[in-house]
Design an enzyme around this catalytic site. Sequence first.
Site, PDB file in Angstrom:
ATOM      1  N   LYS A   1      43.096  39.149  33.046  1.00 42.05           N
ATOM      2  CA  LYS A   1      41.973  38.277  33.412  1.00 42.05           C
ATOM      3  C   LYS A   1      40.688  38.833  32.788  1.00 42.05           C
ATOM      4  O   LYS A   1      40.439  40.041  32.880  1.00 42.05           O
ATOM      5  CB  LYS A   1      41.852  38.248  34.936  1.00 42.05           C
TER       6      LYS A   1
ATOM      7  N   LYS B   1      34.325  41.836  33.774  1.00 43.10           N
ATOM      8  CA  LYS B   1      33.471  42.993  33.460  1.00 43.10           C
ATOM      9  C   LYS B   1      34.157  44.280  33.905  1.00 43.10           C
ATOM     10  O   LYS B   1      34.020  45.312  33.256  1.00 43.10           O
ATOM     11  CB  LYS B   1      32.142  42.865  34.206  1.00 43.10           C
TER      12      LYS B   1
ATOM     13  N   LYS C   1      39.030  49.375  48.448  1.00 42.39           N
ATOM     14  CA  LYS C   1      38.459  50.689  48.126  1.00 42.39           C
ATOM     15  C   LYS C   1      39.092  51.776  49.019  1.00 42.39           C
ATOM     16  O   LYS C   1      39.432  52.859  48.549  1.00 42.39           O
ATOM     17  CB  LYS C   1      36.930  50.627  48.336  1.00 42.39           C
TER      18      LYS C   1
HETATM   19  P1  ADP Z   1      33.617  39.680  36.803  1.00 46.99           P
HETATM   20  O1  ADP Z   1      35.087  39.661  37.176  1.00 46.99           O
HETATM   21  O2  ADP Z   1      33.431  39.692  35.333  1.00 46.99           O
HETATM   22  O3  ADP Z   1      32.840  40.794  37.498  1.00 46.99           O
HETATM   23  P2  ADP Z   1      32.326  37.985  38.720  1.00 46.99           P
HETATM   24  O4  ADP Z   1      33.184  38.522  39.824  1.00 46.99           O
HETATM   25  O5  ADP Z   1      30.874  38.382  38.685  1.00 46.99           O
HETATM   26  O6  ADP Z   1      33.009  38.315  37.308  1.00 46.99           O
HETATM   27  O7  ADP Z   1      32.450  36.397  38.729  1.00 46.99           O
HETATM   28  C1  ADP Z   1      31.409  35.460  38.735  1.00 46.99           C
HETATM   29  C2  ADP Z   1      32.058  34.080  38.737  1.00 46.99           C
HETATM   30  O8  ADP Z   1      32.830  33.877  37.541  1.00 46.99           O
HETATM   31  C3  ADP Z   1      33.041  33.901  39.914  1.00 46.99           C
HETATM   32  O9  ADP Z   1      32.904  32.593  40.435  1.00 46.99           O
HETATM   33  C4  ADP Z   1      34.412  34.079  39.282  1.00 46.99           C
HETATM   34  O10 ADP Z   1      35.422  33.331  39.955  1.00 46.99           O
HETATM   35  C5  ADP Z   1      34.196  33.556  37.853  1.00 46.99           C
HETATM   36  N1  ADP Z   1      35.072  34.280  36.907  1.00 46.99           N
HETATM   37  C6  ADP Z   1      35.022  35.590  36.604  1.00 46.99           C
HETATM   38  N2  ADP Z   1      35.963  35.929  35.682  1.00 46.99           N
HETATM   39  C7  ADP Z   1      36.644  34.782  35.405  1.00 46.99           C
HETATM   40  C8  ADP Z   1      37.728  34.465  34.521  1.00 46.99           C
HETATM   41  N3  ADP Z   1      38.305  35.376  33.749  1.00 46.99           N
HETATM   42  N4  ADP Z   1      38.160  33.192  34.477  1.00 46.99           N
HETATM   43  C9  ADP Z   1      37.587  32.261  35.269  1.00 46.99           C
HETATM   44  N5  ADP Z   1      36.565  32.481  36.103  1.00 46.99           N
HETATM   45  C10 ADP Z   1      36.074  33.727  36.188  1.00 46.99           C
END
Ligand code: ADP
Length: 330
Positions: free
Chosen positions: A201, A204, A114
């Site tokens: 990837k 969200k 950030k």
């Molecule tokens: P986001 O990137 O959607 O905000 P989070 O950071 O909340 O997702 O991730 C929650 C869990 O899901 C973590 O353990 C993360 O490694 C896994 N995760 C998130 N996106 C992916 C993806 N595209 N492929 C595999 N695992 C993922």
Amino acid sequence: MKKRILTGIKPTGYAHLGNYFGAIKPAIELSQSAEFEYFYFIADNHALTTLKSAEEMKEYSYNIACTWLACGLDPNKVVFYRQTDVPEIFHLNWILSNVTPKGLMNRAHAYKAKVEENIANGVDVDSGVNMGLYNYPILMSADILLFDANLVPVGLDQKQHIEIARDIAESFNKKYGKTFVMPEEYIEKDTCTLVGLDGRKMSKSYNNQIQLFTDEKTLQKSINKIITDSRLPGEPKDPDCTLATLYKIFASDEDYQKYVNDLKTGMGWGDAKKELFRVVNAKLSPMRDKFNYYMSHKEEVDEILRTGAEKARKVALQTYEKVLKNIGVK
Ligand code: ADP
Ligand code: TRP
């Protein structure tokens, strides 16, 4: 004593396919073995750094809780709870703040990223940074250390946070005598990173996700939005594409080989999307029914989480009492 496995997911949005394949499914598979004790929780206070309202907190917390249950989490095998229901975590968070050098937090990747973004944009270095974001790794350390967790399943992006938890545990142990167990990250080697609608990837933060549990129509619409090139039906397609990558995860090897072959020999993108929807929907349908059941029986979910919190607090209190004694307030 059995070793402990602990992990949490922040309720910052609706669970998507990436969360399922990258985090939820492997954690549930892990919990099938009787070798360990398991602590899985909804990291609701962690979500406060980004959530915009109380409504979002409620909505996403139930979404994540029901997702875990729909995907097969067995509350008899896993202690399943809300972070908020274990208030000792927040007191420990404060206690740990006092053995955490500020410099360690300056180096934590979310804050550092950030700051770098702010510098690049020519604004104040701390613009848009709240103290929740800055202190995030300390709260995560409290989540882990309070439960004497040995292994913490996380994605690669969270590795630094586990290293920080070890650093903090070491500082505390050095000052007050051996109190905490040293946690290790557990990063599954063959966990896949799922791609999203735009080929990046799935996340969200990129708004390119396919939600895990929606109605069939919305699922179909999301799949139809996957970006492809403009090759027409009959023209050979490159099987190194988002559709085939997703198809591989849901289909048998045999079906996948056929899919790749069909793409190479001219299957249209429209048909390729229909076929992808078919396999995704077949896999998700039974879980979706379970998800919908829990979403319309939230009192059952509350009861599961309440029972989980009771078990969690019993365990947490053992370390908590030790901490209070070691710092001299008891
Ligand atoms: P986001 O990137 O959607 O905000 P989070 O950071 O909340 O997702 O991730 C929650 C869990 O899901 C973590 O353990 C993360 O490694 C896994 N995760 C998130 N996106 C992916 C993806 N595209 N492929 C595999 N695992 C993922
Ligand atoms: N920070 C983790 C994430 O963003 C979520 C989390 C919070 C967590 N506390 C935890 C994960 C403790 C493992 C252990 O994905």
